[in-house]
Design a protein around this motif. Structure first.
Motif, short mmCIF file in Angstrom:
data_model
loop_
_atom_site.label_atom_id
_atom_site.label_comp_id
_atom_site.label_asym_id
_atom_site.label_seq_id
_atom_site.Cartn_x
_atom_site.Cartn_y
_atom_site.Cartn_z
N ILE A 140 37.66 29.95 33.83
CA ILE A 140 37.41 30.53 35.14
C ILE A 140 38.52 31.54 35.40
O ILE A 140 39.70 31.18 35.41
CB ILE A 140 37.34 29.46 36.24
CG1 ILE A 140 36.12 28.56 35.98
CG2 ILE A 140 37.27 30.11 37.62
CD1 ILE A 140 35.95 27.42 36.98
N THR A 141 38.13 32.80 35.54
CA THR A 141 39.10 33.87 35.70
C THR A 141 38.91 34.57 37.05
O THR A 141 37.81 34.58 37.61
CB THR A 141 38.96 34.92 34.58
OG1 THR A 141 37.68 35.56 34.68
CG2 THR A 141 39.10 34.28 33.20
N ARG A 142 39.98 35.14 37.54
CA ARG A 142 39.95 35.98 38.73
C ARG A 142 40.71 37.26 38.41
O ARG A 142 41.83 37.21 37.90
CB ARG A 142 40.62 35.30 39.92
CG ARG A 142 39.81 34.17 40.49
CD ARG A 142 40.51 33.52 41.69
NE ARG A 142 40.81 34.51 42.71
CZ ARG A 142 41.74 34.35 43.64
NH1 ARG A 142 42.46 33.25 43.70
NH2 ARG A 142 41.97 35.29 44.53
N TYR A 143 40.09 38.38 38.72
CA TYR A 143 40.69 39.70 38.48
C TYR A 143 40.70 40.51 39.76
O TYR A 143 39.77 40.40 40.57
CB TYR A 143 39.88 40.50 37.45
CG TYR A 143 39.86 39.93 36.06
CD1 TYR A 143 40.82 40.31 35.13
CD2 TYR A 143 38.89 39.03 35.66
CE1 TYR A 143 40.81 39.81 33.83
CE2 TYR A 143 38.87 38.52 34.39
CZ TYR A 143 39.82 38.90 33.48
OH TYR A 143 39.81 38.40 32.20
N SER A 144 41.72 41.33 39.94
CA SER A 144 41.69 42.33 41.00
C SER A 144 41.29 43.65 40.34
O SER A 144 41.61 43.91 39.19
CB SER A 144 43.04 42.45 41.70
OG SER A 144 44.03 42.87 40.78
N VAL A 145 40.57 44.46 41.09
CA VAL A 145 40.20 45.80 40.63
C VAL A 145 41.35 46.72 40.99
O VAL A 145 41.74 46.81 42.16
CB VAL A 145 38.88 46.27 41.26
CG1 VAL A 145 38.52 47.68 40.79
CG2 VAL A 145 37.75 45.29 40.93
N THR A 146 41.93 47.39 39.99
CA THR A 146 43.16 48.16 40.23
C THR A 146 42.96 49.66 40.35
O THR A 146 43.86 50.34 40.82
CB THR A 146 44.18 47.89 39.11
OG1 THR A 146 43.61 48.25 37.85
CG2 THR A 146 44.57 46.42 39.08
#
Length: 176
Positions: free
Chosen positions: A167-173
Protein backbone atom coordinates in the motif's frame (compact mmCIF):
# COMPACT_ATOMS: atom_id res chain seq x y z
CA UNK A 1 -9.36 21.25 -1.54
CA UNK A 2 -7.28 18.10 -1.28
CA UNK A 3 -7.95 15.66 -4.15
CA UNK A 4 -6.87 12.06 -3.60
CA UNK A 5 -6.98 9.38 -6.29
CA UNK A 6 -7.05 5.76 -5.12
CA UNK A 7 -6.54 2.57 -7.14
CA UNK A 8 -5.44 -1.04 -6.82
CA UNK A 9 -3.21 -2.46 -9.55
CA UNK A 10 -1.15 -5.48 -10.44
CA UNK A 11 2.63 -5.41 -10.85
CA UNK A 12 2.08 -4.98 -14.59
CA UNK A 13 -0.20 -1.98 -14.02
CA UNK A 14 -3.61 -3.58 -14.66
CA UNK A 15 -6.70 -2.42 -12.78
CA UNK A 16 -8.98 -5.10 -14.24
CA UNK A 17 -8.51 -8.85 -14.58
CA UNK A 18 -8.68 -9.35 -18.36
CA UNK A 19 -11.25 -6.55 -18.57
CA UNK A 20 -13.49 -7.82 -15.74
CA UNK A 21 -14.45 -4.64 -13.83
CA UNK A 22 -14.99 -6.21 -10.38
CA UNK A 23 -11.75 -5.41 -8.55
CA UNK A 24 -12.96 -7.07 -5.36
CA UNK A 25 -12.78 -10.45 -7.10
CA UNK A 26 -8.97 -10.33 -7.34
CA UNK A 27 -7.70 -7.80 -4.82
CA UNK A 28 -6.40 -8.95 -1.44
CA UNK A 29 -8.40 -8.85 1.77
CA UNK A 30 -5.88 -6.30 3.07
CA UNK A 31 -6.59 -3.98 0.13
CA UNK A 32 -10.34 -4.37 0.58
CA UNK A 33 -9.98 -3.44 4.26
CA UNK A 34 -7.73 -0.47 3.39
CA UNK A 35 -10.15 0.76 0.70
CA UNK A 36 -13.17 0.41 2.99
CA UNK A 37 -11.36 2.37 5.73
CA UNK A 38 -10.56 5.23 3.32
CA UNK A 39 -14.08 5.16 1.88
CA UNK A 40 -15.62 5.32 5.36
CA UNK A 41 -13.53 8.40 6.23
CA UNK A 42 -14.54 10.22 3.03
CA UNK A 43 -17.69 12.18 2.31
CA UNK A 44 -17.31 13.56 -1.23
CA UNK A 45 -16.55 10.65 -3.57
CA UNK A 46 -16.17 10.91 -7.36
CA UNK A 47 -16.46 7.87 -9.63
CA UNK A 48 -17.01 7.18 -13.30
CA UNK A 49 -20.17 5.72 -14.78
CA UNK A 50 -18.49 2.43 -15.78
CA UNK A 51 -17.38 1.95 -12.18
CA UNK A 52 -20.89 2.84 -11.01
CA UNK A 53 -22.49 0.45 -13.52
CA UNK A 54 -20.21 -2.39 -12.33
CA UNK A 55 -21.04 -1.77 -8.65
CA UNK A 56 -24.00 0.64 -8.26
CA UNK A 57 -24.14 2.84 -5.19
CA UNK A 58 -27.24 3.53 -3.17
CA UNK A 59 -28.00 7.09 -2.05
CA UNK A 60 -27.23 7.76 1.59
CA UNK A 61 -26.89 10.95 3.64
CA UNK A 62 -23.51 9.62 4.85
CA UNK A 63 -21.87 10.28 1.46
CA UNK A 64 -22.08 12.65 -1.46
CA UNK A 65 -21.43 10.52 -4.54
CA UNK A 66 -20.66 12.21 -7.84
CA UNK A 67 -20.80 9.96 -10.90
CA UNK A 68 -19.08 11.44 -13.93
CA UNK A 69 -20.78 10.45 -17.19
CA UNK A 70 -21.24 11.75 -20.71
CA UNK A 71 -24.96 11.00 -20.39
CA UNK A 72 -26.28 12.17 -16.99
CA UNK A 73 -29.88 12.01 -18.26
CA UNK A 74 -29.54 8.21 -18.48
CA UNK A 75 -29.37 8.10 -14.66
CA UNK A 76 -31.87 10.83 -13.70
CA UNK A 77 -34.30 8.37 -12.08
CA UNK A 78 -31.54 7.24 -9.65
CA UNK A 79 -30.40 10.72 -8.64
CA UNK A 80 -30.87 12.04 -5.11
CA UNK A 81 -29.59 15.61 -4.79
CA UNK A 82 -26.77 15.89 -2.25
CA UNK A 83 -26.36 12.11 -2.04
CA UNK A 84 -26.05 10.56 -5.52
CA UNK A 85 -25.54 12.85 -8.50
CA UNK A 86 -24.70 12.24 -12.15
CA UNK A 87 -22.85 14.93 -14.06
CA UNK A 88 -21.00 15.72 -17.25
CA UNK A 89 -19.11 18.57 -15.56
CA UNK A 90 -15.34 18.70 -16.03
CA UNK A 91 -13.06 18.01 -13.07
CA UNK A 92 -12.24 21.74 -12.88
CA UNK A 93 -15.95 22.59 -12.77
CA UNK A 94 -16.56 20.00 -10.05
CA UNK A 95 -13.65 21.32 -8.04
CA UNK A 96 -14.88 24.92 -8.31
CA UNK A 97 -18.41 23.90 -7.34
CA UNK A 98 -17.42 21.92 -4.26
CA UNK A 99 -14.78 24.39 -3.10
CA UNK A 100 -17.47 27.08 -3.27
CA UNK A 101 -19.73 24.81 -1.20
CA UNK A 102 -16.98 24.52 1.45
CA UNK A 103 -15.70 20.99 0.91
CA UNK A 104 -12.05 20.45 1.82
CA UNK A 105 -11.46 16.89 0.54
CA UNK A 106 -12.45 14.88 -2.52
CA UNK A 107 -11.80 11.16 -3.01
CA UNK A 108 -11.50 10.19 -6.67
CA UNK A 109 -12.09 6.45 -6.99
CA UNK A 110 -12.04 5.91 -10.73
CA UNK A 111 -12.19 4.48 -13.26
CA UNK A 112 -9.62 5.23 -15.91
CA UNK A 113 -11.55 7.96 -17.76
CA UNK A 114 -12.07 9.87 -14.50
CA UNK A 115 -8.45 9.38 -13.39
CA UNK A 116 -7.17 10.50 -16.78
CA UNK A 117 -9.34 13.62 -16.78
CA UNK A 118 -8.21 14.63 -13.28
CA UNK A 119 -4.55 13.99 -14.13
CA UNK A 120 -4.92 15.87 -17.44
CA UNK A 121 -6.18 18.94 -15.58
CA UNK A 122 -3.41 18.48 -12.97
CA UNK A 123 -5.87 18.28 -10.10
CA UNK A 124 -4.65 15.25 -8.14
CA UNK A 125 -2.71 16.08 -4.97
CA UNK A 126 -2.10 12.55 -3.73
CA UNK A 127 -2.21 9.17 -5.47
CA UNK A 128 -2.79 6.17 -3.21
CA UNK A 129 -1.97 2.92 -4.95
CA UNK A 130 -2.21 -0.65 -3.72
CA UNK A 131 0.10 -2.93 -5.70
CA UNK A 132 -0.96 -6.57 -5.74
CA UNK A 133 1.72 -9.20 -6.52
CA UNK A 134 -0.05 -10.43 -9.66
CA UNK A 135 0.54 -10.17 -13.40
CA UNK A 136 -2.49 -10.24 -15.70
CA UNK A 137 -0.94 -9.17 -19.02
CA UNK A 138 -4.33 -8.06 -20.30
CA UNK A 139 -6.59 -5.64 -18.45
CA UNK A 140 -7.36 -1.98 -18.05
CA UNK A 141 -4.92 0.77 -17.07
CA UNK A 142 -5.69 3.55 -14.61
CA UNK A 143 -4.88 6.23 -17.23
CA UNK A 144 -5.72 5.97 -20.91
CA UNK A 145 -4.88 7.53 -24.28
CA UNK A 146 -2.87 10.47 -22.95
CA UNK A 147 0.81 11.23 -22.74
CA UNK A 148 1.74 12.16 -19.20
CA UNK A 149 4.95 13.06 -17.42
CA UNK A 150 3.65 13.15 -13.87
CA UNK A 151 6.27 13.23 -11.13
CA UNK A 152 5.41 11.61 -7.82
CA UNK A 153 7.08 11.55 -4.41
CA UNK A 154 6.65 8.53 -2.14
CA UNK A 155 5.00 9.50 1.15
CA UNK A 156 4.61 6.01 2.59
CA UNK A 157 4.96 2.33 1.74
CA UNK A 158 3.59 -0.59 3.72
CA UNK A 159 3.81 -4.32 3.05
CA UNK A 160 0.49 -5.67 4.36
CA UNK A 161 0.66 -9.43 3.82
CA UNK A 162 3.04 -12.33 3.23
CA UNK A 163 2.29 -12.36 -0.51
CA UNK A 164 3.78 -8.89 -0.75
CA UNK A 165 0.80 -6.58 -1.28
CA UNK A 166 2.07 -3.01 -0.99
CA UNK A 167 0.00 0.00 0.00
CA UNK A 168 1.67 3.17 -1.22
CA UNK A 169 0.92 6.88 -0.97
CA UNK A 170 2.44 9.43 -3.33
CA UNK A 171 2.23 13.19 -3.59
CA UNK A 172 2.08 14.73 -7.05
CA UNK A 173 5.09 17.05 -7.28
CA UNK A 174 4.87 18.68 -10.71
CA UNK A 175 1.54 20.47 -10.58
CA UNK A 176 0.98 23.99 -11.87
Amino acid sequence: MKKTLIFVTTLDGKITHWGEPHVKRWSSEEDKKHFKNIWNKSYLIVIGSSTFDAEPLKPTPDYHYIVMTRTPSKYKNQEVLGQLEFTDQTPNDLLARFEKEGYDEMLVVGGPHVATSFFKEQLIDEFWLTIEPKIFGVGGNFVIKEKFDIQLHLISLEKVNEQGTLITRYSVTNKK
